[in-house]
Design a protein around this motif. Structure first.
Motif, PDB file in Angstrom:
ATOM      1  N   ASP A 108       2.330   6.670  16.452  1.00 47.97           N
ATOM      2  CA  ASP A 108       3.044   7.419  17.431  1.00 47.97           C
ATOM      3  C   ASP A 108       4.229   6.823  18.251  1.00 47.97           C
ATOM      4  O   ASP A 108       5.018   7.384  18.647  1.00 47.97           O
ATOM      5  CB  ASP A 108       2.176   8.387  18.316  1.00 47.97           C
ATOM      6  CG  ASP A 108       1.207   9.280  17.338  1.00 47.97           C
ATOM      7  OD1 ASP A 108       1.502   9.139  16.077  1.00 47.97           O
ATOM      8  OD2 ASP A 108       0.275   9.977  17.953  1.00 47.97           O
ATOM      9  N   VAL A 109       3.809   5.663  18.953  1.00 43.20           N
ATOM     10  CA  VAL A 109       4.828   4.850  19.638  1.00 43.20           C
ATOM     11  C   VAL A 109       5.787   4.170  18.548  1.00 43.20           C
ATOM     12  O   VAL A 109       7.251   4.550  18.999  1.00 43.20           O
ATOM     13  CB  VAL A 109       4.155   3.544  20.159  1.00 43.20           C
ATOM     14  CG1 VAL A 109       5.426   2.664  20.679  1.00 43.20           C
ATOM     15  CG2 VAL A 109       3.111   4.074  21.192  1.00 43.20           C
ATOM     16  N   MET A 110       5.558   4.081  17.447  1.00 45.18           N
ATOM     17  CA  MET A 110       6.728   3.398  16.569  1.00 45.18           C
ATOM     18  C   MET A 110       7.568   4.603  16.090  1.00 45.18           C
ATOM     19  O   MET A 110       8.702   4.499  15.951  1.00 45.18           O
ATOM     20  CB  MET A 110       6.222   2.826  15.211  1.00 45.18           C
ATOM     21  CG  MET A 110       5.532   1.488  15.539  1.00 45.18           C
ATOM     22  SD  MET A 110       6.524   0.087  16.273  1.00 45.18           S
ATOM     23  CE  MET A 110       6.457   0.197  18.011  1.00 45.18           C
ATOM     24  N   ALA A 111       6.942   5.807  16.002  1.00 45.60           N
ATOM     25  CA  ALA A 111       7.518   6.930  15.585  1.00 45.60           C
ATOM     26  C   ALA A 111       8.734   7.675  16.619  1.00 45.60           C
ATOM     27  O   ALA A 111       9.462   8.339  16.332  1.00 45.60           O
ATOM     28  CB  ALA A 111       6.633   7.954  15.042  1.00 45.60           C
ATOM     29  N   ASP A 112       8.296   7.172  17.903  1.00 39.98           N
ATOM     30  CA  ASP A 112       9.169   7.598  18.793  1.00 39.98           C
ATOM     31  C   ASP A 112      10.330   6.816  19.350  1.00 39.98           C
ATOM     32  O   ASP A 112       9.750   5.693  19.953  1.00 39.98           O
ATOM     33  CB  ASP A 112       8.215   8.083  20.193  1.00 39.98           C
ATOM     34  CG  ASP A 112       8.998   8.874  21.236  1.00 39.98           C
ATOM     35  OD1 ASP A 112      10.199   8.310  21.451  1.00 39.98           O
ATOM     36  OD2 ASP A 112       8.438   9.459  21.844  1.00 39.98           O
ATOM     37  N   PRO A 113      11.661   6.698  19.006  1.00 42.49           N
ATOM     38  CA  PRO A 113      12.486   5.836  19.606  1.00 42.49           C
ATOM     39  C   PRO A 113      12.436   5.417  21.085  1.00 42.49           C
ATOM     40  O   PRO A 113      12.604   4.407  21.395  1.00 42.49           O
ATOM     41  CB  PRO A 113      13.874   6.518  19.190  1.00 42.49           C
ATOM     42  CG  PRO A 113      13.610   7.609  18.203  1.00 42.49           C
ATOM     43  CD  PRO A 113      12.140   8.024  18.471  1.00 42.49           C
ATOM     44  N   GLU A 114      12.185   6.287  21.978  1.00 43.55           N
ATOM     45  CA  GLU A 114      12.173   6.009  23.198  1.00 43.55           C
ATOM     46  C   GLU A 114      10.976   5.262  23.675  1.00 43.55           C
ATOM     47  O   GLU A 114      11.157   4.421  24.438  1.00 43.55           O
ATOM     48  CB  GLU A 114      12.093   7.486  24.023  1.00 43.55           C
ATOM     49  CG  GLU A 114      13.408   7.843  24.907  1.00 43.55           C
ATOM     50  CD  GLU A 114      13.276   8.756  25.783  1.00 43.55           C
ATOM     51  OE1 GLU A 114      13.745   8.525  27.041  1.00 43.55           O
ATOM     52  OE2 GLU A 114      12.339   9.786  25.879  1.00 43.55           O
ATOM     53  N   LEU A 115       9.918   5.406  23.162  1.00 41.53           N
ATOM     54  CA  LEU A 115       8.682   4.854  23.453  1.00 41.53           C
ATOM     55  C   LEU A 115       8.803   3.422  22.769  1.00 41.53           C
ATOM     56  O   LEU A 115       8.343   2.407  23.271  1.00 41.53           O
ATOM     57  CB  LEU A 115       7.325   5.448  22.945  1.00 41.53           C
ATOM     58  CG  LEU A 115       6.926   6.537  23.774  1.00 41.53           C
ATOM     59  CD1 LEU A 115       5.627   7.343  23.213  1.00 41.53           C
ATOM     60  CD2 LEU A 115       6.801   6.439  25.218  1.00 41.53           C
TER      61      LEU A 115
END
Lengths: 194, 194
Positions: A108-115
């Motif tokens: 989920d971190v890798m899928a979210d450009p901001e995170l």
């Protein structure tokens, strides 16, 4: 668990940092954050728009700390080899792994450009800074001309990140220490004869 | 999604392997496994006692595959440097990370001695096999006497595992390739003059 002098948002951020390190983003629920922070759900959503917002603040703070610690090793006076060595041998909680590197395994971190951005930027900065130190050393004649700063900087960061993987698998810091020892032996062969 | 010739337990195992690789153990629910396998809850619990049992079967199979692939590089004929190089340069889905190494960041896998065992054994075997190849090369005079097989084997495995971390952070295989290139340059300096 936290000092009475810490504000609620501070407690929420610190709880999130710890939980992200221990359990990752996917494994951390808003409820777990609230419980550890001793804060209610209403309070969390008053200060932060939700788990992604709070996680971003937490990740950014952890990234800043990591830069400060790595920077203090790499900016110190002395030769380039010794500065890289100081970075590799700095005190670490090896069995906890890297609080930034571990997030790369979090879908989920890798899928979210901001995170993902602070994770990418931190590791990128670290490689860049190590490459500068190695290039400086080569310029000053501390290393032989065959030393390629950028690939070797990547090897240095990879050895640390992979060392954590080996240590966690083994339940012991020994393989981390061994990987670092091996790298230092290899790197020492590129020191220019004095 | 799977061949009609695959049995239900096979589909459950393969689904679990994929989900563990993509989302880790903490991020994989029994429901997600059943959905991907096209199997009902009753069927899953008929064949496996639960998620830990199924995950153990999945992890063991992935570990066997990883050993077979790494073994085929390291057991090939040729010099020790070339065998280590073949292992480092073998085709990989770099951006997916290592299906075994990533489990070290999974708190529930690390907390369960049974699930953690195949992870530990695989990485330990890999370091051991690489150390043997390096020691053989040194015996045969392919490497200089200063090459320490065990620490350098740990550096090799760490570079691969950490290379995945760097690549996933960057969203590109480039830092993985760079870390491997750096390591090969360093290792080449230990090749005995012919």
């Amino acid at each position: 668990m936290y000092s009475a002098f810490m504000t609620t948002p501070e407690r929420l951020i610190e709880s999130t940092r710890e939980l992200l390190w221990e359990r990752g983003y996917v494994g951390t629920s808003p409820k777990a954050i609230q419980q550890r922070a001793g804060a209610g759900q209403g309070s969390m959503y008053h200060h932060f728009s939700g788990k992604p917002d709070l996680a971003l603040t937490a990740i950014r703070r952890t990234a800043e700390e990591l830069r400060a610690v790595a920077g203090s090793c790499l900016d110190s006076p002395g030769g380039a080899y010794d500065r890289v060595r100081a970075y590799l041998l700095r005190e670490r909680e090896v069995l906890r792994g890297c609080p930034i590197g571990r997030l790369t395994m979090d879908p989920d971190v890798m899928a979210d450009p901001e995170l993902r951005k602070p994770v990418d930027e931190t590791l990128d900065w670290l490689r860049g800074r190590l490459a500068e130190v190695l290039a400086e050393g080569r310029e000053r004649g501390e290393f032989t001309a065959g030393l390629a700063p950028e690939p070797i900087a990547a090897t240095v960061v990879a050895t640390v990140q992979g060392g954590y993987v080996l240590a966690r698998a083994a339940g012991s810091a020994a393989p981390f220490d061994s990987a670092v020892e091996g790298l230092l032996t290899l790197l020492a062969a590129f020191k220019a004869p004095v």
